[in-house]
Design a protein around this motif. Structure first.
Motif, short mmCIF file in Angstrom:
data_model
loop_
_atom_site.label_atom_id
_atom_site.label_comp_id
_atom_site.label_asym_id
_atom_site.label_seq_id
_atom_site.Cartn_x
_atom_site.Cartn_y
_atom_site.Cartn_z
N HIS A 194 1.18 -1.32 0.41
CA HIS A 194 -0.29 -0.26 0.17
C HIS A 194 0.83 1.30 0.03
CE1 HIS A 194 -3.94 -2.57 1.72
NE2 HIS A 194 -3.75 -2.22 0.33
N PHE A 195 1.65 0.47 0.01
CA PHE A 195 2.97 2.44 -0.14
C PHE A 195 2.43 3.32 -1.20
CE2 PHE A 195 6.26 4.89 -2.12
CZ PHE A 195 7.43 4.74 -1.04
N GLY A 196 2.21 4.64 -0.65
CA GLY A 196 1.58 5.67 -1.11
C GLY A 196 0.12 5.79 -0.86
N GLN A 197 -0.08 5.41 0.30
CA GLN A 197 -1.70 5.10 0.91
C GLN A 197 -1.44 5.49 2.27
OE1 GLN A 197 -4.61 3.52 -0.29
NE2 GLN A 197 -3.17 4.15 -2.30
N THR A 198 -0.20 5.79 3.00
CA THR A 198 -0.51 6.60 4.78
C THR A 198 0.36 7.17 4.42
OG1 THR A 198 -0.70 4.22 5.20
CG2 THR A 198 0.45 6.16 7.16
N THR A 199 -0.22 8.23 4.36
CA THR A 199 0.81 9.67 3.96
C THR A 199 0.10 10.65 4.86
OG1 THR A 199 -0.49 10.39 2.56
CG2 THR A 199 1.20 9.03 1.95
N ILE A 200 1.11 11.80 4.93
CA ILE A 200 1.56 12.88 5.31
C ILE A 200 1.10 14.48 4.69
CG2 ILE A 200 2.35 12.47 7.83
CD1 ILE A 200 4.70 14.10 6.74
N PRO A 201 0.32 15.35 4.86
CA PRO A 201 0.04 16.65 4.08
C PRO A 201 1.65 17.21 3.88
CG PRO A 201 -1.06 17.17 6.19
CD PRO A 201 -0.97 15.70 6.34
#
Length: 286
Positions: free
Chosen positions: A265-272
């Motif tokens: 799920h790379f790119g799914q758990t992110t921050i602004p």
């Protein structure tokens, strides 16, 4: 407005992931492969935060520049406080700082020594593996428990990484040996001297509140708010504590690429990206 783990706000803001591991510690992918994955995922900025190692930074940098990805110098450093393993994420530091380099070289040896002690404990349990196999798995990177788990799986002693940790390697399991026992205040000092920022990693996993508040007194710059182990309640909870102490926010996927532990799920758990901007405004330039 609470940000979801998907990292997509109402305005489709630019995204960053500031917690990623590579083959330079216990990740599956090379630093260069991580940059390409970040490009594909549409990330504006990433930080490679290998365990007690900064060797992935220079490997990733040329490709990051080529693809217009902002690569923030990062590391995840191990420490111990009141019998708790405390992980400190460092950002924006000078990764060629001589004192920091010396300390990380020392950590590399400590990690190998720790693995040797775990191999000895496993042998007493009738589980015979060799330290050379583990070092080979680490491919000259920073040796960690996932490398031992991989060797146990290869040898047929366990069926999965999770079984290796629950049966042998987890912090309450029989072959466990404490991580690097440096005081977290020393880690924060090292990062500060190297012109960097220090953040407490995934407090929801292993850090009781009273210890968290003591760690803040040592000079932390921020707290990792977004992490796969933090649900929305924990995100909001740690955000409130960070606000109470005027601390910065960070976060990321803690991505290793391990099929057994996480789907890709790379790119799914992110921050602004605005959190990154706020971090930059806190850096003291001499």
């Amino acid at each position: 407005m609470p940000y979801s783990l998907s990292g997509v706000g109402h305005n489709g803001f630019e995204k960053a992931d500031l917690h990623i591991h590579t083959k330079c510690s216990d990740g599956v992918f090379t630093p260069e492969e991580i940059v390409l994955k970040a490009k594909k995922a549409g990330l504006k900025a990433i930080s490679i935060t290998d365990h007690d190692s900064v060797s992935g930074i220079d490997k990733a940098k040329p490709l990051a520049i080529q693809h217009g990805i902002e690569l923030i110098n990062g590391v995840e450093m191990s420490s111990t406080y009141q019998d708790h393993d405390i992980h400190i994420l460092g950002y924006f530091f000078d990764h060629k700082n001589p004192e920091l380099q010396r300390y990380l070289d020392h950590c590399r040896q400590l990690r190998t020594n720790r693995a040797e002690r775990m191999v000895q404990k496993l042998a007493k349990m009738g589980v015979k593996i060799e330290i050379e196999q583990i070092i080979l798995k680490a491919q000259n990177g920073s040796v960690g428990r996932p490398h031992i788990a991989a060797v146990l799986q290869d040898g047929g002693f366990v069926r999965s990484f999770s079984e290796a940790f629950s049966k042998y390697l987890g912090s309450h399991s029989p072959a466990y040996v404490k991580s690097i026992e440096t005081h977290p205040a020393e880690i924060i000092r090292l990062l500060n001297e190297a012109s960097g920022l220090s953040f407490l990693a995934h407090p929801g996993q292993n850090v009781p509140d009273e210890i968290l508040r003591q760690l803040i007194t040592f000079g932390l710059d921020g707290i990792e708010i977004i992490h796969p182990s933090h649900d929305v309640y924990k995100q909001n909870y740690y955000r409130e504590i960070a606000n109470e102490y005027f601390l910065l926010f960070s976060g990321g996927s803690d991505y290793h690429g391990l099929k057994d532990q996480e789907e890709d799920h790379f790119g799914q758990t992110t921050i602004p990206y605005e959190w990154v901007t706020k971090m930059k405004s806190r850096i003291v330039t001499v």
